[in-house]
Scaffold this motif. Structure first.
Motif, PDB file in Angstrom:
ATOM      1  N   PRO A 280     -36.625  -8.681 -20.279  1.00 30.07           N
ATOM      2  CA  PRO A 280     -37.441  -7.633 -20.901  1.00 30.07           C
ATOM      3  C   PRO A 280     -37.183  -6.249 -20.327  1.00 30.07           C
ATOM      4  N   MET A 281     -36.548  -6.178 -19.155  1.00 28.04           N
ATOM      5  CA  MET A 281     -36.306  -4.878 -18.517  1.00 28.04           C
ATOM      6  C   MET A 281     -34.855  -4.441 -18.640  1.00 28.04           C
TER       7      MET A 281
ATOM      8  N   ALA B  64     -32.516  -5.648 -17.089  1.00 28.78           N
ATOM      9  CA  ALA B  64     -32.101  -5.563 -15.686  1.00 28.78           C
ATOM     10  C   ALA B  64     -30.859  -6.395 -15.396  1.00 28.78           C
ATOM     11  N   LEU B  65     -30.432  -7.198 -16.366  1.00 29.47           N
ATOM     12  CA  LEU B  65     -29.263  -8.049 -16.155  1.00 29.47           C
ATOM     13  C   LEU B  65     -28.087  -7.533 -16.969  1.00 29.47           C
TER      14      LEU B  65
ATOM     15  N   VAL C 202     -27.988  -8.629 -11.327  1.00 28.05           N
ATOM     16  CA  VAL C 202     -29.286  -7.994 -11.533  1.00 28.05           C
ATOM     17  C   VAL C 202     -29.300  -6.600 -10.913  1.00 28.05           C
TER      18      VAL C 202
ATOM     19  N   CYS D  74     -40.224 -11.066 -13.177  1.00 26.72           N
ATOM     20  CA  CYS D  74     -41.050 -11.825 -14.121  1.00 26.72           C
ATOM     21  C   CYS D  74     -40.576 -13.271 -14.223  1.00 26.72           C
TER      22      CYS D  74
ATOM     23  N   CYS E   4     -35.786 -14.945 -16.806  1.00 25.88           N
ATOM     24  CA  CYS E   4     -34.389 -15.391 -16.836  1.00 25.88           C
ATOM     25  C   CYS E   4     -34.256 -16.784 -16.234  1.00 25.88           C
TER      26      CYS E   4
HETATM   27  S1  SF4 Z   1     -36.765 -11.686 -13.202  1.00 29.64           S
HETATM   28 FE1  SF4 Z   1     -35.017 -11.870 -14.592  1.00 29.64          FE
HETATM   29  S2  SF4 Z   1     -35.856 -11.565 -16.664  1.00 29.64           S
HETATM   30 FE2  SF4 Z   1     -37.382 -10.764 -15.205  1.00 29.64          FE
HETATM   31  S3  SF4 Z   1     -36.904  -8.586 -14.980  1.00 29.64           S
HETATM   32 FE3  SF4 Z   1     -35.801  -9.636 -13.339  1.00 29.64          FE
HETATM   33  S4  SF4 Z   1     -33.763 -10.019 -14.167  1.00 29.64           S
HETATM   34 FE4  SF4 Z   1     -35.113  -9.554 -15.910  1.00 29.64          FE
END
Ligand code: SF4
Ligand code: SF4
Length: 160
Positions: free
Chosen positions: A124-125, A127-128, A137, A145, A148
């Motif tokens: 959702p961010m 971030a990957l 990441v 969260c 993933c």
């Molecule tokens: S835990 Fe995983 S899905 Fe959640 S923000 Fe981080 S990289 Fe993204």
């Protein structure tokens, strides 16, 4: 929120099932998560995804702002996942130090990952990313969260 049978322990990838017997409803998802976090024994204000949601104006986790109808009892001895410093409810200075040393980030196992890209698409961010055949990441974007880890079909993501 369906909490008839919940997950505890090393979730969301390999949790233990726990009979809780609750269904919760709210017109605000942040308030709903905050109530459940407290039932689990966590301080929602110390969870990064809750802080981010509040900053984004999606809702509030302060108990004074939440009206609760019904009896919501803490879940006895609920086993929380390994949240590192995020789960420490003690002294704020110690909390800050622990977070800087122990905050968990997802890490893909190259022996299990098939580079399907599902985690990259679903984060959702955003971030990957996958510069080569393994997701990486961005620690500045990740809100821990664990989506993933939950969504990976190969159970290739661990939190480190
Ligand atoms: S835990 Fe995983 S899905 Fe959640 S923000 Fe981080 S990289 Fe993204
Ligand atoms: S979802 Fe799992 S298998 Fe697919 S790219 Fe991400 S870590 Fe690899």
């Amino acid at each position: 929120m369906d909490a008839v049978v919940g997950m505890e322990g090393n979730g969301p990838a390999s949790p233990d099932l726990r009979e809780i017997g609750c269904i919760l409803a709210s017109d605000n998802a942040v308030a709903l998560d905050a109530v459940m976090a407290r039932m689990m024994g966590l301080d929602p204000g110390k969870l990064r995804f809750m802080q981010t949601a509040k900053e984004a104006g999606l809702g509030d986790f302060d108990s004074e702002s939440i009206e609760i109808a019904g009896a919501l009892e803490p879940i006895p001895d609920f086993k929380i996942p390994p949240l590192g410093g995020e789960a420490n409810l003690g002294n704020p200075a110690i909390q800050s130090m622990l977070e800087s040393k122990t905050t968990l980030l997802p890490e893909a196992d190259p022996d299990l990952c098939t580079a399907c890209g599902t985690c990259v698409e679903q984060c959702p961010m955003e971030a990957l990313s996958m510069p080569e055949d393994l997701p990486v990441v961005d620690a500045d974007l990740c809100i821990a969260c664990f989506c993933c880890q939950e969504i990976c079909p190969e159970k290739a993501i661990a939190l480190r």
